[in-house]
Design a protein around this motif. Sequence first.
Motif, mmCIF file in Angstrom:
data_model
loop_
_atom_site.group_PDB
_atom_site.id
_atom_site.type_symbol
_atom_site.label_atom_id
_atom_site.label_comp_id
_atom_site.label_asym_id
_atom_site.label_seq_id
_atom_site.Cartn_x
_atom_site.Cartn_y
_atom_site.Cartn_z
ATOM 1 N N TYR A 185 0.838 -1.215 0.000
ATOM 2 C CA TYR A 185 0.000 0.000 0.000
ATOM 3 C C TYR A 185 0.868 1.260 0.000
ATOM 4 C CZ TYR A 185 -4.397 -2.493 0.828
ATOM 5 O OH TYR A 185 -5.509 -3.281 0.692
ATOM 6 N N GLN A 186 1.976 1.222 0.689
ATOM 7 C CA GLN A 186 2.877 2.381 0.702
ATOM 8 C C GLN A 186 3.457 2.634 -0.687
ATOM 9 O OE1 GLN A 186 5.507 1.126 3.839
ATOM 10 N NE2 GLN A 186 4.330 2.168 5.445
ATOM 11 N N GLN A 187 3.689 1.579 -1.459
ATOM 12 C CA GLN A 187 4.150 1.751 -2.835
ATOM 13 C C GLN A 187 3.068 2.402 -3.703
ATOM 14 O OE1 GLN A 187 7.100 1.264 -4.237
ATOM 15 N NE2 GLN A 187 8.067 0.570 -2.345
ATOM 16 N N VAL A 188 1.814 2.014 -3.462
ATOM 17 C CA VAL A 188 0.717 2.643 -4.213
ATOM 18 C C VAL A 188 0.688 4.141 -3.917
ATOM 19 C CG1 VAL A 188 -1.772 2.706 -4.589
ATOM 20 C CG2 VAL A 188 -0.637 0.514 -4.192
ATOM 21 N N LEU A 189 0.797 4.499 -2.644
ATOM 22 C CA LEU A 189 0.742 5.912 -2.262
ATOM 23 C C LEU A 189 1.974 6.680 -2.725
ATOM 24 C CD1 LEU A 189 -0.719 5.405 1.312
ATOM 25 C CD2 LEU A 189 -1.883 6.435 -0.646
ATOM 26 N N ARG A 190 3.078 5.986 -2.917
ATOM 27 C CA ARG A 190 4.254 6.649 -3.485
ATOM 28 C C ARG A 190 3.982 7.111 -4.917
ATOM 29 N NH1 ARG A 190 8.118 4.860 -6.933
ATOM 30 N NH2 ARG A 190 7.338 2.716 -6.817
ATOM 31 N N LEU A 191 3.225 6.289 -5.649
ATOM 32 C CA LEU A 191 2.951 6.601 -7.054
ATOM 33 C C LEU A 191 1.731 7.498 -7.219
ATOM 34 C CD1 LEU A 191 3.613 3.005 -8.435
ATOM 35 C CD2 LEU A 191 5.091 4.997 -8.707
ATOM 36 N N VAL A 192 0.714 7.309 -6.378
ATOM 37 C CA VAL A 192 -0.502 8.141 -6.447
ATOM 38 C C VAL A 192 -0.820 8.631 -5.042
ATOM 39 C CG1 VAL A 192 -1.561 7.253 -8.552
ATOM 40 C CG2 VAL A 192 -1.810 5.954 -6.456
ATOM 41 N N PRO A 193 -0.113 9.629 -4.563
ATOM 42 C CA PRO A 193 -0.290 10.070 -3.176
ATOM 43 C C PRO A 193 -1.663 10.690 -2.947
ATOM 44 C CG PRO A 193 1.146 11.569 -4.390
ATOM 45 C CD PRO A 193 0.912 10.396 -5.280
ATOM 46 N N GLY A 194 -2.103 10.578 -1.683
ATOM 47 C CA GLY A 194 -3.337 11.246 -1.284
ATOM 48 C C GLY A 194 -4.611 10.538 -1.640
ATOM 49 N N GLN A 195 -4.561 9.276 -2.075
ATOM 50 C CA GLN A 195 -5.779 8.537 -2.413
ATOM 51 C C GLN A 195 -6.465 8.086 -1.128
ATOM 52 O OE1 GLN A 195 -7.033 7.931 -5.630
ATOM 53 N NE2 GLN A 195 -5.502 9.480 -6.129
ATOM 54 N N ALA A 196 -7.688 8.600 -0.900
ATOM 55 C CA ALA A 196 -8.369 8.347 0.372
ATOM 56 C C ALA A 196 -8.632 6.864 0.598
ATOM 57 C CB ALA A 196 -9.678 9.129 0.419
ATOM 58 N N VAL A 198 -7.049 4.254 -0.594
ATOM 59 C CA VAL A 198 -5.808 3.522 -0.334
ATOM 60 C C VAL A 198 -5.286 3.831 1.066
ATOM 61 C CG1 VAL A 198 -3.467 3.095 -1.157
ATOM 62 C CG2 VAL A 198 -5.289 3.550 -2.802
ATOM 63 N N LEU A 199 -5.413 5.076 1.502
ATOM 64 C CA LEU A 199 -5.007 5.423 2.869
ATOM 65 C C LEU A 199 -5.831 4.660 3.905
ATOM 66 C CD1 LEU A 199 -4.552 9.252 2.348
ATOM 67 C CD2 LEU A 199 -2.758 7.682 3.123
ATOM 68 N N ALA A 200 -7.132 4.519 3.654
ATOM 69 C CA ALA A 200 -7.982 3.755 4.573
ATOM 70 C C ALA A 200 -7.584 2.280 4.580
ATOM 71 C CB ALA A 200 -9.449 3.920 4.191
ATOM 72 N N ASP A 201 -7.289 1.728 3.404
ATOM 73 C CA ASP A 201 -6.837 0.334 3.344
ATOM 74 C C ASP A 201 -5.509 0.168 4.074
ATOM 75 O OD1 ASP A 201 -9.020 -0.556 1.886
ATOM 76 O OD2 ASP A 201 -8.083 -0.171 -0.049
ATOM 77 N N LEU A 202 -4.623 1.154 3.924
ATOM 78 C CA LEU A 202 -3.347 1.093 4.643
ATOM 79 C C LEU A 202 -3.572 1.084 6.154
ATOM 80 C CD1 LEU A 202 -0.254 1.295 4.886
ATOM 81 C CD2 LEU A 202 -0.484 3.776 4.630
#
Length: 409
Positions: A185-196, A198-202
């Motif tokens: 999930y941290q890799q996803v947020l590295r590429l598309v930061p601020g996705q609500a 994905v942050l909740a899943d993290l």
Amino acid sequence: MTALWLIVVILLLATLLCLIPPLLRRAPPAQPAADANVRAFYLAQREQLRRDLKNGSLTACAQARAEEEMQRDLLQDLELRRPRAAPWAGQRAGVAAACLLSVLIPVAAVLLYGQLGNPRAAAGAAAVPAEPHAGASGASSDDMALAINALAQRLRAAPDDPDGWYMLARSYETLGRYADAVAAYQQVLRLVPGQAAVLADLADALLSANQGTPDAASIAAVAQALAAQPDQPKALALAGMMALRRGDAAEALAHWERLQTRLPPGSEAARQIQSNIAQARAMAAGSPPAPAAPAAARISGRARIADALRDQVQPTDTVFILARPEDGPRMPLAILQMQVADLPRDFVLDDSSAISPDATLSRASKVRVEIRVSRSGTAAARPGDLGGALPGVGVPAGGLELVADTVVR
């Protein structure tokens, strides 16, 4: 995916077979008349001339000239009827066109699919793991783990693929590898930061890896998710749970009431949140909520290790038996701990085995029951651990057969 490419190859071959043979085929030669028929016609004409000469209707000189013309016509007719080969220039052009089409059609098909199709979907289809079913064979579980590992290797080679990292994170959660899911999930947020979402899943994965206890990272992820999207459903549910655990019933109530207005009426999630709201209101009013009947929230069965995997564990290895919500946050609702030496053994999960008073079996209608044999002593799955799961178990339930039949890769 193999079947897909096989169909593509068959279609390309069928197209080429329709187009190329006519280009290579020689023009059919004209069918010559049989020599016997031509000569018979000539003899009949000459016999007619002789009859005309005999009855006086034709002079000898005219008859000779007529026979001479008839012979010349006969030779010309035989020459015209002689079979001729197709010109080599035309045949060579057909061969060239056939070779050109053999190359251009497959290349054009690949380029067109690259522009209009979805190559990632075809590649992903081979890597997406299926949800494990009760009684699934060890071979199919190994295939799923191999597919997930193949996806992880592909992402290490080409790390700029947020969809691939998200798929990998969800796959790790399916296997109970929450620490690995957090990293994905941290890799996803590295590429598309601020996705609500994905942050909740993290945050959910962080809570699961920490046995449901909020830490600074999970609290920050929920706060960032709500800052980016105030109505994000999972973030609202987790924020309410975190607030209630620290004793702030008013804040928990605010989050859950906001979430309730966005859930389909009568859905399982809506019933769960309604129960949470009742608990928060009771806590805010200073009175304890009405206790749920233990028998109404009881899951029982027998846990064991698959015979084929028994020699891969030690008697002192830790065994966790737990129940998670089928939908929503994956924080365990109930958990038991024992050792491999205790198995096989009957087990009971109820509200007395909950790890949080605001997340109990009595608040769920369907759960996922898991067994985890851990060498490290933690419930978070690590490579080499054993696991097994029974998805979609209704509450209450009894007579379950829970088997650790999968090796975590």
